[in-house]
Design a protein around this motif. Structure first.
Motif, mmCIF file in Angstrom:
data_model
loop_
_atom_site.group_PDB
_atom_site.id
_atom_site.type_symbol
_atom_site.label_atom_id
_atom_site.label_comp_id
_atom_site.label_asym_id
_atom_site.label_seq_id
_atom_site.Cartn_x
_atom_site.Cartn_y
_atom_site.Cartn_z
ATOM 1 N N GLY A 152 0.797 -1.221 0.000
ATOM 2 C CA GLY A 152 0.000 0.000 0.000
ATOM 3 C C GLY A 152 0.824 1.262 0.000
ATOM 4 N N GLN A 153 2.037 1.189 -0.547
ATOM 5 C CA GLN A 153 2.965 2.323 -0.545
ATOM 6 C C GLN A 153 3.411 2.698 -1.964
ATOM 7 N N SER A 154 2.526 2.528 -2.952
ATOM 8 C CA SER A 154 2.880 2.748 -4.363
ATOM 9 C C SER A 154 3.475 4.117 -4.644
ATOM 10 N N ASP A 155 3.030 5.111 -3.899
ATOM 11 C CA ASP A 155 3.481 6.480 -4.170
ATOM 12 C C ASP A 155 4.794 6.851 -3.467
ATOM 13 N N TRP A 156 5.361 5.945 -2.677
ATOM 14 C CA TRP A 156 6.571 6.276 -1.926
ATOM 15 C C TRP A 156 7.786 6.236 -2.829
ATOM 16 N N LYS A 157 8.525 7.319 -2.835
ATOM 17 C CA LYS A 157 9.763 7.426 -3.612
ATOM 18 C C LYS A 157 10.898 7.773 -2.651
ATOM 19 N N LEU A 158 12.015 7.090 -2.804
ATOM 20 C CA LEU A 158 13.196 7.363 -1.990
ATOM 21 C C LEU A 158 14.428 7.058 -2.841
ATOM 22 N N PRO A 159 14.667 7.912 -3.856
ATOM 23 C CA PRO A 159 15.790 7.632 -4.753
ATOM 24 C C PRO A 159 17.132 7.719 -4.037
ATOM 25 N N PRO A 160 18.083 6.914 -4.486
ATOM 26 C CA PRO A 160 19.424 6.961 -3.885
ATOM 27 C C PRO A 160 20.080 8.328 -4.089
ATOM 28 N N THR A 161 20.624 8.876 -3.020
ATOM 29 C CA THR A 161 21.354 10.140 -3.087
ATOM 30 C C THR A 161 22.603 10.018 -2.231
ATOM 31 N N GLY A 162 23.465 11.008 -2.311
ATOM 32 C CA GLY A 162 24.630 11.093 -1.439
ATOM 33 C C GLY A 162 25.488 9.847 -1.444
ATOM 34 N N TYR A 163 25.879 9.415 -0.257
ATOM 35 C CA TYR A 163 26.801 8.286 -0.135
ATOM 36 C C TYR A 163 26.208 6.991 -0.673
ATOM 37 N N VAL A 164 24.887 6.862 -0.647
ATOM 38 C CA VAL A 164 24.265 5.646 -1.187
ATOM 39 C C VAL A 164 24.435 5.621 -2.703
ATOM 40 N N ALA A 165 24.148 6.723 -3.357
ATOM 41 C CA ALA A 165 24.322 6.805 -4.813
ATOM 42 C C ALA A 165 25.791 6.592 -5.201
ATOM 43 N N GLU A 166 26.687 7.155 -4.404
ATOM 44 C CA GLU A 166 28.120 6.973 -4.680
ATOM 45 C C GLU A 166 28.537 5.510 -4.516
ATOM 46 N N TRP A 167 27.997 4.833 -3.494
ATOM 47 C CA TRP A 167 28.314 3.415 -3.292
ATOM 48 C C TRP A 167 27.791 2.579 -4.453
ATOM 49 N N ILE A 168 26.574 2.870 -4.907
ATOM 50 C CA ILE A 168 25.989 2.129 -6.033
ATOM 51 C C ILE A 168 26.876 2.286 -7.260
ATOM 52 N N LYS A 169 27.287 3.516 -7.549
ATOM 53 C CA LYS A 169 28.136 3.771 -8.723
ATOM 54 C C LYS A 169 29.486 3.065 -8.573
ATOM 55 N N SER A 170 30.099 3.200 -7.419
ATOM 56 C CA SER A 170 31.399 2.579 -7.171
ATOM 57 C C SER A 170 31.308 1.053 -7.268
ATOM 58 N N ASP A 171 30.259 0.488 -6.702
ATOM 59 C CA ASP A 171 30.089 -0.961 -6.721
ATOM 60 C C ASP A 171 29.893 -1.468 -8.156
ATOM 61 N N ALA A 172 29.214 -0.680 -8.986
ATOM 62 C CA ALA A 172 28.998 -1.073 -10.390
ATOM 63 C C ALA A 172 30.309 -1.089 -11.169
ATOM 64 N N ASP A 173 31.270 -0.256 -10.745
ATOM 65 C CA ASP A 173 32.571 -0.203 -11.419
ATOM 66 C C ASP A 173 33.527 -1.289 -10.971
ATOM 67 N N ARG A 174 33.183 -1.981 -9.913
ATOM 68 C CA ARG A 174 34.079 -3.007 -9.358
ATOM 69 C C ARG A 174 34.149 -4.215 -10.288
ATOM 70 N N PRO A 175 35.338 -4.597 -10.677
ATOM 71 C CA PRO A 175 35.451 -5.742 -11.581
ATOM 72 C C PRO A 175 35.285 -7.065 -10.826
ATOM 73 N N TRP A 176 34.736 -8.047 -11.501
ATOM 74 C CA TRP A 176 34.658 -9.401 -10.941
ATOM 75 C C TRP A 176 36.020 -10.034 -11.033
ATOM 76 N N PRO A 177 36.355 -10.967 -10.128
ATOM 77 C CA PRO A 177 37.650 -11.650 -10.219
ATOM 78 C C PRO A 177 37.718 -12.436 -11.532
ATOM 79 N N PRO A 178 38.909 -12.526 -12.093
ATOM 80 C CA PRO A 178 39.061 -13.263 -13.342
ATOM 81 C C PRO A 178 38.774 -14.755 -13.136
ATOM 82 N N VAL A 179 38.167 -15.358 -14.124
ATOM 83 C CA VAL A 179 37.852 -16.791 -14.074
ATOM 84 C C VAL A 179 39.115 -17.573 -14.408
ATOM 85 N N GLY A 180 39.357 -18.637 -13.638
ATOM 86 C CA GLY A 180 40.471 -19.514 -13.970
ATOM 87 C C GLY A 180 41.612 -19.398 -13.136
#
Length: 180
Positions: A152-180
């Protein structure tokens, strides 16, 4: 070993709170208290860092039950998943100390809910974690809009900002360990 008895007692206590009318909205913070047990400590006589993450599960389950998400998980046959996390430690937690664990949602995007959890002893922060969490159906993460609608919270918005947005961006740039 996973603390199944503590987990079950946390669910029972949260359900009792709901029965008493002590529910939470998604915008509120869950707080539970427990003592650091001998099964939680390492050879330095302080709470083991891996155990901290395990005990954070207790805070998330209390939050889920008290906000109504737990009921929807059962009704919709949904599951929960943690897809990423980061933690900082500030103060040691010693055996038998009383710990307050706080859990709250700090951001939501189309796929994930970002949870902040912290442990406190005597009013001082000991650790703080950010977790990328999702609700699953059939092993796949579903859109947060479906979860919010079920609550019952369809209208609730809480977009990532500040340190959360920075963590999301940084985490997306993190490479996976090489296979093998």
């Amino acid at each position: 070993m996973y603390p199944f008895i503590r987990y079950a007692s946390t669910i029972a206590h949260a359900a009792l709170q709901v029965k008493k009318g002590q529910t939470l909205t998604l915008k509120e913070t869950s707080e539970i208290q427990f003592r650091c047990r001998l099964t939680d400590i390492d050879n330095f006589l302080e709470m083991n860092n891996g155990r901290v993450f395990t005990l954070y599960d207790l805070g998330r389950i209390d939050f889920a039950v008290r906000t109504g998400l737990g009921k929807q998980l059962l009704k919709q046959r949904w599951g929960l998943v943690v897809a990423g996390s980061t933690i900082q430690y500030r103060k040691r937690i010693r055996a038998f100390e009383k710990v307050t664990l706080k859990t709250k949602i700090i951001a939501i995007d189309t796929r994930w809910m970002y949870i902040e959890q912290s442990m406190w002893v005597k009013g001082k922060p000991c650790s703080s974690a950010i977790l990328r969490t999702g609700v699953t159906k059939g092993g796949r993460v579903i859109d947060t809009s479906k979860v919010l609608a079920a609550l019952g919270q369809s209208d609730w918005k809480l977009p990532p900002t500040g340190y959360v947005a920075e963590w999301i961006k940084s985490d997306a740039d993190r490479p996976w360990p090489p296979v093998g």
